[in-house]
Design a protein around this motif. Structure first.
Motif, PDB file in Angstrom:
ATOM      1  N   ALA A 111       1.052  -1.168  -0.020  1.00 16.40           N
ATOM      2  CA  ALA A 111       0.106   0.016   0.021  1.00 16.40           C
ATOM      3  C   ALA A 111       0.753   1.492   0.041  1.00 16.40           C
ATOM      4  O   ALA A 111       1.967   1.238   0.645  1.00 16.40           O
ATOM      5  CB  ALA A 111      -1.055   0.046   1.247  1.00 16.40           C
ATOM      6  N   TRP A 152      -5.133   5.755  -0.737  1.00 16.96           N
ATOM      7  CA  TRP A 152      -4.182   4.486  -0.428  1.00 16.96           C
ATOM      8  C   TRP A 152      -4.639   3.353  -1.492  1.00 16.96           C
ATOM      9  O   TRP A 152      -5.777   3.095  -1.768  1.00 16.96           O
ATOM     10  CB  TRP A 152      -4.611   4.016   0.884  1.00 16.96           C
ATOM     11  N   HIS A 153      -3.560   2.677  -1.876  1.00 11.58           N
ATOM     12  CA  HIS A 153      -3.986   1.676  -2.910  1.00 11.58           C
ATOM     13  C   HIS A 153      -2.839   0.418  -2.884  1.00 11.58           C
ATOM     14  O   HIS A 153      -1.621   0.740  -2.691  1.00 11.58           O
ATOM     15  CB  HIS A 153      -4.196   1.939  -4.390  1.00 11.58           C
ATOM     16  N   ASP A 154      -3.435  -0.724  -2.759  1.00  7.90           N
ATOM     17  CA  ASP A 154      -2.464  -1.866  -2.991  1.00  7.90           C
ATOM     18  C   ASP A 154      -3.273  -2.924  -3.478  1.00  7.90           C
ATOM     19  O   ASP A 154      -4.353  -2.976  -3.914  1.00  7.90           O
ATOM     20  CB  ASP A 154      -2.157  -2.469  -1.304  1.00  7.90           C
ATOM     21  N   SER A 185       2.516   2.864   3.029  1.00  7.45           N
ATOM     22  CA  SER A 185       1.871   2.668   4.244  1.00  7.45           C
ATOM     23  C   SER A 185       2.685   1.760   5.203  1.00  7.45           C
ATOM     24  O   SER A 185       3.704   0.871   4.689  1.00  7.45           O
ATOM     25  CB  SER A 185       0.684   1.927   3.869  1.00  7.45           C
ATOM     26  N   ARG A 189      -0.893  -4.367   3.449  1.00  6.36           N
ATOM     27  CA  ARG A 189      -2.191  -4.205   2.961  1.00  6.36           C
ATOM     28  C   ARG A 189      -3.136  -3.177   3.875  1.00  6.36           C
ATOM     29  O   ARG A 189      -2.837  -3.100   4.942  1.00  6.36           O
ATOM     30  CB  ARG A 189      -2.860  -5.588   3.044  1.00  6.36           C
ATOM     31  N   GLN A 190      -3.716  -2.445   3.097  1.00  5.64           N
ATOM     32  CA  GLN A 190      -4.493  -1.488   4.005  1.00  5.64           C
ATOM     33  C   GLN A 190      -5.685  -2.064   4.667  1.00  5.64           C
ATOM     34  O   GLN A 190      -6.133  -3.243   4.239  1.00  5.64           O
ATOM     35  CB  GLN A 190      -4.990  -0.365   3.038  1.00  5.64           C
TER      36      GLN A 190
END
Ligand code: GTQ
Length: 352
Positions: A111, A152-154, A185, A189-190
Motif C-alpha cells: 500500500a 491508499w492503494h495496494d 503505508s 495491505r491497507q
C-alpha cells in the motif's frame, strides 16, 4: 521618405546579437524573438510520436520481469511504455504515463498513496484485487478501475494465474506543476473498511447515499467500472442508430454523481467499431492512449499505418489526424488529458 520604424532599423549583425545574448544570459535573461514561434505554434507541435506496442511482443518481457524481480521488491512491477519521441521521460504522451503491471499468484504490491492519479485497464487474468481507500475490488479482464489522487492503494493476486493490467497515470502533468507527494503505508495491505462491491452498489445504480458530499480530490466515489456493463452499453447502442462517422459508438466513463470524468486529470473512453466500419479522419488536442479489448483495428495516420490486436496498446499524439478501420467488431478503451484541457478552455477537435 523613410517610415519611422525604418529610421531605427537595427543594423547589428549576428555576432553582435550573439554577444548580447551571452551577456544578458549571464543575468538569467533570454531574447524572446529567437524562440517566439517555437513557443507559440499555430497548431500543437509535439515530440510525442504515434506508437504501437504489440502484446505478443511485450508479454514475454513481462514474464521475464517476473523472473528477475518480485512484486514486493519492485513495489510495482511495471514495464513503462515509453513513447519513442519522449525516451527517458517515462511518458507515453507529453502529459501522461502508461505501463504494464504484472502480479503473480500470491504476490502483493504494498500500500502507498500519491498525488498522481492512476487508472487501470485489466488486460489479462481474473480475480486479482486492488484495494482503494478501504475497499477491495476484484478485477476481471476489461474492467476499468480508478485510484484517485491521494487514495491508499495496494494490489494482490489471490487467483491462480498472473494478472496484467495497463496503468495510466498523470505523472507528467503533476510533474509540470511540481505537485508530487507520496507516502508508504506501514502495513503491506491497507485495512478494509467496506465489503467488496460496496461502491458499485451505492453509486453504480443511479443512486447515492442521501447525505453524500463531494471529496476534496474531485474523484468519483465509484472506482470500478465492470467490463460486462460497458460492453452491454456499447453493443446495445447499435440497435439505436448508426455510429458517429468519426468516432463509431463512443462513450466516456463518468462520475455518476457529477457527470464529470471519474478523475479530474484523466478522461477514459470506451468505443465500439462494428466490423467493416472505418472512421472518418479525426484529431483532437489531447494525445490519447488506446488499448484494444476486442477485435482488430487498422490505425491509419498520415505517415504510417499499424494493425492492433487484443491487448495491444497504441498512442495517437495531440492533433495527429487518424482513422480507425475495424476488421472485425472492435472494442477500444482509451484515456487522455481531455478533462484538463476542457476545464482550462483549451480542448479542440477537428473532424476533417
Ligand atoms: O500501481 O500504484 O505503473 O504508483 C506507476 C506508479 C503503478 C501503482 C504504476 C504507481 C503504480
Amino acid at each position: 521618405m523613410n517610415h519611422p520604424s525604418q529610421m531605427h532599423a537595427p543594423v547589428a549583425d549576428r555576432a553582435a546579437r550573439e554577444a548580447f545574448y551571452a551577456r544578458i544570459g549571464a543575468d538569467n535573461l533570454a531574447p524572446l524573438w529567437e524562440q517566439l514561434h517555437n513557443l507559440v505554434t499555430r497548431t500543437p507541435r509535439s515530440d510525442c510520436q504515434p506508437a504501437h506496442w504489440s502484446y505478443a511482443k511485450v508479454r514475454p518481457y513481462l514474464t521475464e520481469a517476473t523472473e528477475l524481480i518480485t512484486a514486493e521488491e519492485a513495489e510495482r512491477r511495471v514495464l513503462i511504455l515509453e513513447n519513442p519521441g519522449l525516451r527517458g521521460k517515462a511518458a507515453i504522451t507529453t502529459s501522461l504515463y502508461a505501463g504494464l503491471q504484472a502480479i503473480l499468484p500470491g504476490e502483493v504490491a504494498r500500500a502507498h498513496r500519491h498525488s498522481q492519479a492512476a487508472l487501470r485497464l485489466i488486460l489479462e487474468g481474473d480475480g486479482a484485487y486492488t484495494s482503494v481507500d478501504g475497499e477491495k475490488t476484484i478485477m476481471r479482464r476489461g474492467d476499468f478501475v480508478t485510484t484517485p489522487s491521494w487514495t491508499w492503494h495496494d494490489h494482490g493476486n489471490e487467483s491462480n494465474g498472473p494478472m496484467i493490467w495497463l496503468d495510466g497515470l498523470d505523472v507528467q502533468l503533476v510533474a509540470a506543476l511540481d505537485a508530487s507527494f507520496a507516502e508508504s503505508s506501514p502495513a503491506d495491505r491497507q485495512e478494509l473498511r467496506r465489503p467488496v462491491g460496496d461502491s458499485l452498489l451505492r453509486y453504480g445504480n443511479g443512486l447515492a447515499p442521501v447525505d453524500w458530499t463531494p471529496t476534496a480530490n474531485r474523484a468519483s466515489p465509484l472506482f470500478c467500472y465492470p467490463y460486462e456493463r460497458t460492453r452491454a452499453s456499447l453493443m446495445g447502442m447499435q440497435t439505436a442508430g448508426a455510429p458517429d462517422p468519426h468516432l463509431g459508438y463512443k462513450l466516456r466513463y463518468v462520475d455518476p454523481l457529477t457527470g464529470r470524468s471519474p478523475m479530474p486529470t484523466m478522461g477514459a473512453f470506451a468505443q465500439l467499431l462494428p466490423k467493416g466500419f472505418s472512421t472518418a479522419p479525426y484529431r483532437c488536442s489531447s494525445g490519447t492512449v488506446f488499448a484494444v479489448l476486442e477485435g482488430r483495428v487498422e490505425v491509419i495516420l498520415d505517415d504510417r499505418t499499424f494493425e492492433a490486436e487484443p491487448n495491444d496498446v497504441f498512442v495517437i499524439p495531440s492533433w495527429a489526424a487518424h482513422r480507425l478501420a475495424a476488421r472485425e467488431d472492435a472494442i477500444l478503451f482509451s484515456f487522455s488529458d481531455r478533462p484538463v484541457q476542457e476545464v482550462l478552455g483549451l480542448w479542440r477537435e477537428s473532424r476533417d
